[in-house]
Scaffold this motif. Structure first.
Motif, PDB file in Angstrom:
ATOM      1  N   PRO A  96       0.827  -1.218   0.000  1.00 52.15           N
ATOM      2  CA  PRO A  96       0.000   0.000   0.000  1.00 52.15           C
ATOM      3  C   PRO A  96       0.858   1.264   0.000  1.00 52.15           C
ATOM      4  O   PRO A  96       0.412   2.329  -0.372  1.00 52.15           O
ATOM      5  N   SER A 118      -2.730   6.140   4.637  1.00 54.75           N
ATOM      6  CA  SER A 118      -4.059   6.729   4.464  1.00 54.75           C
ATOM      7  C   SER A 118      -4.400   6.849   2.983  1.00 54.75           C
ATOM      8  O   SER A 118      -3.512   6.947   2.136  1.00 54.75           O
ATOM      9  N   GLU A 119      -5.699   6.889   2.717  1.00 56.85           N
ATOM     10  CA  GLU A 119      -6.120   7.072   1.319  1.00 56.85           C
ATOM     11  C   GLU A 119      -5.646   8.420   0.798  1.00 56.85           C
ATOM     12  O   GLU A 119      -5.241   8.554  -0.354  1.00 56.85           O
ATOM     13  N   SER A 146      -7.611   1.976  -2.979  1.00 61.00           N
ATOM     14  CA  SER A 146      -8.450   2.420  -1.859  1.00 61.00           C
ATOM     15  C   SER A 146      -8.362   1.417  -0.711  1.00 61.00           C
ATOM     16  O   SER A 146      -7.973   0.259  -0.903  1.00 61.00           O
ATOM     17  N   ASN A 147      -8.778   1.858   0.479  1.00 61.50           N
ATOM     18  CA  ASN A 147      -8.831   0.938   1.622  1.00 61.50           C
ATOM     19  C   ASN A 147      -9.758  -0.227   1.314  1.00 61.50           C
ATOM     20  O   ASN A 147      -9.493  -1.367   1.682  1.00 61.50           O
ATOM     21  N   LYS A 180      -3.768   6.392  10.497  1.00 58.13           N
ATOM     22  CA  LYS A 180      -4.641   5.648   9.573  1.00 58.13           C
ATOM     23  C   LYS A 180      -3.976   4.352   9.108  1.00 58.13           C
ATOM     24  O   LYS A 180      -4.660   3.370   8.812  1.00 58.13           O
ATOM     25  N   LEU A 183      -5.755   0.801   9.552  1.00 61.55           N
ATOM     26  CA  LEU A 183      -5.937  -0.126   8.424  1.00 61.55           C
ATOM     27  C   LEU A 183      -5.479  -1.534   8.816  1.00 61.55           C
ATOM     28  O   LEU A 183      -6.168  -2.528   8.557  1.00 61.55           O
ATOM     29  N   GLN A 221      -7.956  -3.100  11.043  1.00 60.39           N
ATOM     30  CA  GLN A 221      -9.132  -3.573  10.290  1.00 60.39           C
ATOM     31  C   GLN A 221      -8.847  -4.922   9.639  1.00 60.39           C
ATOM     32  O   GLN A 221      -9.687  -5.811   9.630  1.00 60.39           O
TER      33      GLN A 221
END
Ligand code: SF4
Length: 628
Positions: free
Chosen positions: A388, A392-393, A404-405, A441, A445, A448
């Motif tokens: 990634p 953050s996005e 995107s996430n 963030k 992530l 999540q």
């Protein structure tokens, strides 16, 4: 008796190496001869002798596909003999020096200073002290001007020639871009010169070389100025005489299905970092990540045909006995024939001797699900890797990483569903415009991902996170950016350590001091040659290896050269001359400036795959051959 005196006595170095070096080193397999598929031409039967040198340990160099291709090309030319050499490990260097044994080629144990040409394959900035050690161990004066007019090899370098300033006093000529055609041209040119008895390295020879062969940069033939940037970098301004190209344009193969391949690739006796057959399926990348040098300097995008990839696979497996093939490129998921190739390679009748597995490094996460759906039963469920880059996005938009996430979470969910247990994720910190909110963030992530379920129950997913400092590189839209202070990077690292759960998550950070040194040299100039030479003389070697980087010695080298490394880490004004302005890799400076400005407005630039050419500069070559 010194190295030169011993040579005059026609010493058989192979016996000396066998008796006095191999029994005493940690890994003799780094220096022994006769690996499968190595070439053994006779010295006396050939006119031109080229040593291809990889300035890192054998197990790294033997894995490098480019060097194997050049080796194979050269040895197929009548009258040309190419041999290899890698950096001797620290124990071997000590013995070579103690016993006055010159650094020799692997195959025929010839001292490197007897070759006509030494061709360095440069891959990273922190191999510069190894390059100097190799020259020194071979009894070759480090600086070009001290070799000219003498019976010394011509020193050429290719590969990572994107900011060659710090090497300019040591290397006679740099070859830009794809090497396959250029190396053949150099060999033809040198054969001709040797046959005419006019091959003595000096400015005249270099002048002839750059006029006969496109894509060659010989720094001695240019004038310089001091730039107005904080480090007052030395920049090349113009040629010192007429008919010398400015800028020097990289060479590239328009059709990579037609370039020669190393199907008789050398198989080492010891374990290499990539111990499998490698087939390049694509060159270039048009995704446009603003930090990514490889993506920018290798444009245009070119694909190898599916039939050619399969043909190479069959041949390479037959010639090497490997049981695994790696399909390499910068972004394998963008290769339009990927499904066709994987389907064809699944036909084990192609490989009658043993089953062959296929590895696909460099997959984009958004391309993965599709490929997985088609080939899941062939993929080893060990560890799924994705990058990634930013947490953050918002920051991903700044760096133009179009991910995107939701795409990340959906893909990881799909790999959990089919039974994967481990994920490896690559991030950078210290990116332009980054704040602690972006770092928070990143942590969220990962949390999540850890909370994703399998069949309604908590999954056993393990996540390995590798975090590196962002390093601004030449020929990218972020080439003007500052390198974060070490204190700032440490603060962010501490935050990540504090807030990321340690259960099921392993975090590793690149050594920031190593990244800092790389950042200095990645945008370096000729002044840094003095620093590299002082560091080499102080004993610095293998600086890319975390355990070998000696920060104190490097700091002393900067102090002795009266250079403040921090000046090289500051933001560079957009209007400053740059040391690498003399090189043309296709993507224009105007495009990079446009992208730089868009980054600070959090504006994205679509990938060329979205159907619109954004005129990056490559269009001047009319060479985007695939239908984007
Ligand atoms: S010239 Fe256009 S299509 Fe080709 S790489 Fe550049 S932006 Fe993409």
């Amino acid at each position: 008796m010194n190295i030169m005196e011993r040579e005059k006595n026609e010493v058989d170095w192979s016996n000396i190496i066998e008796e006095q070096l191999l029994p005493l080193v940690e890994r003799p397999s780094r220096y022994i001869n006769h690996e499968i598929n190595s070439s053994h031409k006779k010295w006396e039967d050939n006119t031109l002798h080229i040593a291809l040198v990889f300035p890192d340990a054998y197990e790294i160099g033997i894995s490098h596909l480019g060097l194997k291709i050049l080796y194979s090309i050269l040895n197929k030319i009548p009258g040309v003999m190419a041999e290899r050499c890698y950096s001797p490990w620290i124990d071997a260097e000590k013995i070579l020096r103690e016993k006055n044994i010159p650094l020799c080629s692997i195959e025929s144990s010839r001292p490197l200073n007897e070759f006509d040409i030494i061709g360095f394959s440069i891959q990273y900035e922190l191999s510069y002290t190894n390059i100097l050690a190799i020259l020194d161990l071979a009894g070759i004066p480090l600086r070009s001007e001290n070799r000219w007019g003498k019976k010394m090899p011509l020193i050429i370098a290719g590969g990572n020639v994107y900011s060659p300033g710090p090497l300019e006093p040591f290397i006679d000529a740099f070859a830009l871009g794809d090497g396959e055609e250029t190396i053949k041209r150099i060999a033809d040119w040198a054969l001709n010169k040797i046959n005419n008895n006019s091959f003595t390295p000096n400015k005249k020879l270099l002048d002839d070389l750059i006029k006969k062969i496109p894509g060659i940069y010989a720094p001695a033939l240019y004038e310089t100025i001091i730039s107005n940037d904080p480090a007052q970098r030395i920049c090349v301004t113009k040629p010192s005489s007429d008919n010398i190209p400015f800028p020097v344009t990289k060479q590239f193969a328009k059709n990579i299905s037609e370039i020669p391949v190393a199907d008789e690739t050398i198989v080492p006796y010891c374990e290499a970092i990539h111990d499998r057959a490698q087939i390049e399926i694509m060159r270039g990348c048009v995704r446009g990540c603003r930090f990514c040098q490889a993506g920018m300097v290798t444009r245009p995008l070119r694909e190898k045909s599916a039939d050619k990839v399969v043909e190479e696979a069959v041949s390479i497996i037959k010639n090497t006995g490997y049981d695994e093939i790696s399909l390499t490129s910068l972004s394998s998921g963008d290769y339009s024939h990927i499904a066709e190739v994987l389907k064809k390679l699944r036909n084990q009748k192609l490989f009658p001797n043993a089953p062959v597995a296929v590895a696909l490094p460099s997959l984009r996460i958004d391309s993965y699900a599709e490929i997985l759906a088609d080939t899941s039963e062939k993929v080893r469920k060990n560890s799924f890797t994705f990058a990634p880059e930013a947490g953050s996005e918002r920051l991903r938009q700044v760096i133009n990483k179009q991910l995107s996430n939701k795409e990340i979470i959906d893909t990881i969910q799909s790999i959990i569903d089919i039974g994967w247990l481990r994920v490896k994720a690559y991030f950078m910190i210290g990116l332009p415009t980054e704040t602690f909110d972006d770092i928070k963030k990143m942590v969220q992530l990962i949390q999540q991902l850890l909370s994703l379920k399998k069949n309604g129950k908590k999954s056993a997913l393990q996540i390995n996170i590798s975090i590196a400092a962002f390093i601004p590189k030449s020929f990218t839209p972020f080439q003007w950016a500052e390198f974060s202070s070490i204190n700032d990077l440490i603060e962010k690292r501490n935050f990540i350590f504090k807030y990321l759960p340690r259960k099921r998550v392993k975090i590793s950070f690149h050594k920031f001091q190593l990244s800092k040194l790389e950042a200095v040299f990645a945008r370096g100039d000729r002044k840094l040659a003095d620093v590299a030479e002082l560091a080499f003389k102080a004993g610095c070697r293998f600086d890319q290896w975390t355990e070998h980087l000696d920060v104190d010695k490097w700091n002393q080298a900067f102090a002795d050269a009266d250079i403040n490394p921090d000046d090289y880490l500051k933001q560079i004004p957009l209007n400053s001359s740059l040391p690498w302005d003399v090189l043309d890799y296709g993507v224009s400076k105007e495009f990079h400036i446009k992208e730089w400005n868009k980054a600070f407005k959090t504006e994205q630039t679509p990938s060329c795959f979205d159907g619109k050419c954004v005129q990056c500069g490559i269009q001047k070559w009319n060479a985007c051959p695939i239908k984007l």
